[in-house]
Design a protein around this motif. Structure first.
Motif: not given
Ligand code: PLP
Ligand code: COI
Length: 368
Positions: A202-207, A216-224, A235-243
């Motif tokens: 959904r989001a990246g570091k510094g994004g 952010n919501y547009a980016a969530s629609l396909l995974p939704q 849908v639940v999102f993880l960061d690049q470190d799988r948090n």
């Protein structure tokens, strides 16, 4: 016109809104029919608020007008580069008929933080608050009084300058619309099932993850959509470190068996006002609260070992919703069910609807 004094903190004089009444406003009978079963985000009140901003003129031309389509130049920057932010906040009808909202200063400040990230102008918080009151002054009858009902207020701001160069727009519009609301999820407060998004973030570091911006919501629609295909609600999102980060439109909270409450905290997560309030209520009850990274492994192992006793999602639209199932490509983890989420939900909504003492001074009256 509501009479409002100069703001003591900012020294700003109130705006003078030009009010044009909607001559085609819904009849009381039509409005009541909508309020009887409003759903979420489907119907809109009779009026809207807008305020213009330009580099030269600052904030100007505050208006209350009939709700209706917005005329935009096809070259308006928002249509091309998505320079847009929004908020979500509710108005609640109390038993004595008065109308209150909840911690609007927090939404006003978050709108300012989102504005900074999206290179949009910061609407002064007193203007934000005034916009809410102006809309309620004309559309107060749209605040429903049924159980768990509210008037969902949607402030938003976008780049309206007609210019295709990629730079912050010189002309911007702030709007406020309102939509009567019942339960966000069709099943009411039933536990929801959550799809783990492995392929999309959904989001990246510094994004822009901490900003409430349309992208952010547009980016969530396909995974939704993937969640729906897998028979999950959200849908639940993880960061690049799988948090664990958050859901498409809600924060996540974990309850541990020693009573500790943990919620993911990072600069890629929206700082939820519902979450902040629930955590305060939990602290008031003596719970220890931590904002920190929670890895997917910690979540899954914690549930398997019994260390995690409850997981819930929270946000303005959905309030508090227990998470019943976490589903990934190759696993289904049933989540433990507890009582804290629903107890905190009750405590929070009792304050919002004026049924319990507002010890933290969170309520803000909109109709006086
Ligand atoms: N996270 C996201 C992505 C959201 O859209 C929302 C809803 O506004 C939240 C969290 C919860 O924020 P709040 O409690 O302020 O509504
Ligand atoms: C809210 O809870 O206010 C949200 O913004 C979530 C969703 C409706 C976008």
């Amino acid at each position: 016109m509501t009479t409002i004094d100069t703001d003591p903190d900012t020294g700003l004089d109130p705006l003078e809104f030009a009010v044009t009444r909607n001559l085609a406003a819904k009849s009381a009978a039509d409005r009541d029919a909508i309020l009887a079963s409003p759903g979420f985000g489907q119907s809109f009140t009779d009026h809207m608020v807008d305020i213009c901003w330009s580099v030269r003129g600052g904030w100007h031309r505050p208006r209350v007008s009939p709700y209706g389509p917005i005329s935009l130049d096809p070259a308006a920057a928002v249509l091309h580069y998505g320079q847009e932010i929004f908020e979500g906040i509710k108005a609640y009808r109390h038993a004595d008929g008065s109308v209150h909202t909840f911690r609007p200063d927090q939404n006003g400040r978050r709108l300012q933080r989102s504005a900074r990230r999206l290179a949009l102008p910061e609407l002064p918080v007193p203007y934000f608050l005034q916009s809410l009151r102006e809309l309620i002054a004309v559309d107060g009858a749209w605040v429903p009084s049924g159980e768990d009902q509210s008037l969902y207020l949607r402030p938003f701001m976008f780049a309206k300058e007609a210019f295709l160069g990629v730079r912050p727009a010189h002309k911007v519009a702030y709007y406020l619309i309102a939509s009567p609301a019942g339960a966000y999820f069709k099943g009411g407060v039933q536990p929801v099932s959550i799809w783990l998004s492995e392929d999309y973030s959904r989001a990246g570091k510094g994004g822009t993850g901490a900003a409430k911006t349309g992208g952010n919501y547009a980016a969530s629609l396909l995974p939704q959509s993937e969640a729906y295909e897998n028979e999950c609600d959200q849908v639940v999102f993880l960061d690049q470190d799988r948090n664990v980060e958050e859901l498409g439109g809600m924060n996540v909270v974990f309850v541990y068996k020693d009573g500790t409450i943990v919620t993911p905290q990072s600069d890629s997560i929206l700082e939820g006002i519902t979450r902040d309030s629930l955590l305060q209520l939990a602290r008031d009850r003596g719970h220890h609260v931590e904002g920190r990274n929670v890895s997917l492994t910690e979540w899954r192992e914690g549930v398997a070992s019994g260390d995690i006793v409850e997981v819930f999602a929270c946000g303005t639209a959905a309030v508090v919703t227990p998470i019943g199932i976490l589903k990934g490509r190759d696993f289904i983890d049933e989540q433990p069910s507890g009582t804290l989420a629903l107890e905190l939900r009750e405590e929070l909504t009792n304050i919002q609807y004026g049924r319990a003492e507002d010890k933290h001074g969170w309520l803000y009256r909109l109709d006086a």
